[in-house]
Enzyme design. Structure first.
Site, mmCIF file in Angstrom:
data_model
loop_
_atom_site.group_PDB
_atom_site.id
_atom_site.type_symbol
_atom_site.label_atom_id
_atom_site.label_comp_id
_atom_site.label_asym_id
_atom_site.label_seq_id
_atom_site.Cartn_x
_atom_site.Cartn_y
_atom_site.Cartn_z
ATOM 1 C CG ASP A 1 -8.297 0.559 -2.144
ATOM 2 O OD1 ASP A 1 -7.626 -0.532 -1.910
ATOM 3 O OD2 ASP A 1 -8.539 1.052 -3.189
ATOM 4 C CG ASP B 1 -11.158 2.053 -5.794
ATOM 5 O OD1 ASP B 1 -10.838 1.198 -4.804
ATOM 6 O OD2 ASP B 1 -10.658 2.234 -6.887
ATOM 7 C CG ASP C 1 -2.808 1.108 -6.082
ATOM 8 O OD1 ASP C 1 -2.176 1.741 -6.690
ATOM 9 O OD2 ASP C 1 -2.785 0.132 -4.999
#
Length: 229
Positions: A18, A185, A20
């Site tokens: 991922d 995240d 961001d």
């Protein structure tokens, strides 16, 4: 648990990450874009802390959350399509000028990417961020050269947690799901990996809508990607 324990003593052949909240802390720029949008609409700015809880499902959902002032935007009356499109256009314009300006690469990221690349892992990005902003941010951060593939939120008709973007990235990289790892995240990344049938690593420092990541059911949870080395 060591990373190699997920793949019978070997490193994964393909690692998808991922963007961001996993590779880059982009919340300062995203918050700047959202607050400029809100001010242009005559509203009070949200501030970085709130925006950190709203990131993860792409620009359109981020804007809807900002307009509602709540991560659970669907509980609130929806704006008209005209109002929403105006807000989205304002955000795109503001964020396009800020993207990468105040963002920073998380500690441990570059060491991890360098090591994985040296081992021969195929590396790709799978994000819900629009393509124009994805490539711009990777370029600004000097991370583009690590990734042969970047699948964005508008690359396919669907986005994470649908497994199609992950599978598409694996296909483009010439890998296979059996030797693929997803690193993210948030619950979105864990659900994406689960839907695709691949293991997941999540980081504690990112954006998980304000919730704890240790309870998401990821295979490994770390404070830094360097721990995986």
């Amino acid at each position: 648990m060591k990373l190699t324990e997920l793949f019978r003593g070997q490193w994964p052949g393909t690692i998808l990450l991922d963007l961001d909240g996993t590779l880059v802390d982009s919340a300062p720029d995203l918050a700047g874009g959202i607050d400029q949008m809100l001010r242009a609409l005559g509203r009070a700015p949200a501030g970085e802390d709130k925006v950190r809880e709203w990131v993860g499902n792409g620009a359109a959902i981020l804007v809807r959350r900002a307009l509602a002032g709540d991560v659970d935007y669907e509980r609130h009356p929806a704006p008209s399509q005209i109002e929403f499109q105006q807000a989205l256009d304002l955000f795109y314009s503001a964020y396009g000028e800020l993207n990468g300006l105040y963002s920073t690469i998380y500690p441990g990221v570059e060491l991890f990417l360098e090591t994985a690349d040296a081992i021969g892992c195929r590396l790709g990005v799978v994000t819900n961020k629009p393509h124009a902003f994805t490539q711009q941010l990777l370029d600004q951060m000097g991370l583009s050269h690590w990734f042969a593939v970047a699948v964005s939120g508008d690359t396919l008709p669907v986005r994470k947690p649908d497994p199609a973007p992950l599978s598409h990235a694996v296909d483009l990289l010439g890998g296979d799901l059996a030797s693929t790892l997803m690193i993210g995240d948030s619950v979105t990344d864990v659900d994406t990996a689960r839907n695709a049938g691949v293991p997941t690593v999540v980081v504690r420092y990112g954006y998980n809508y304000g919730g704890p990541v240790d309870e998401l059911g990821a295979d490994i949870v770390v404070d830094s990607l360097a721990e995986l080395l």
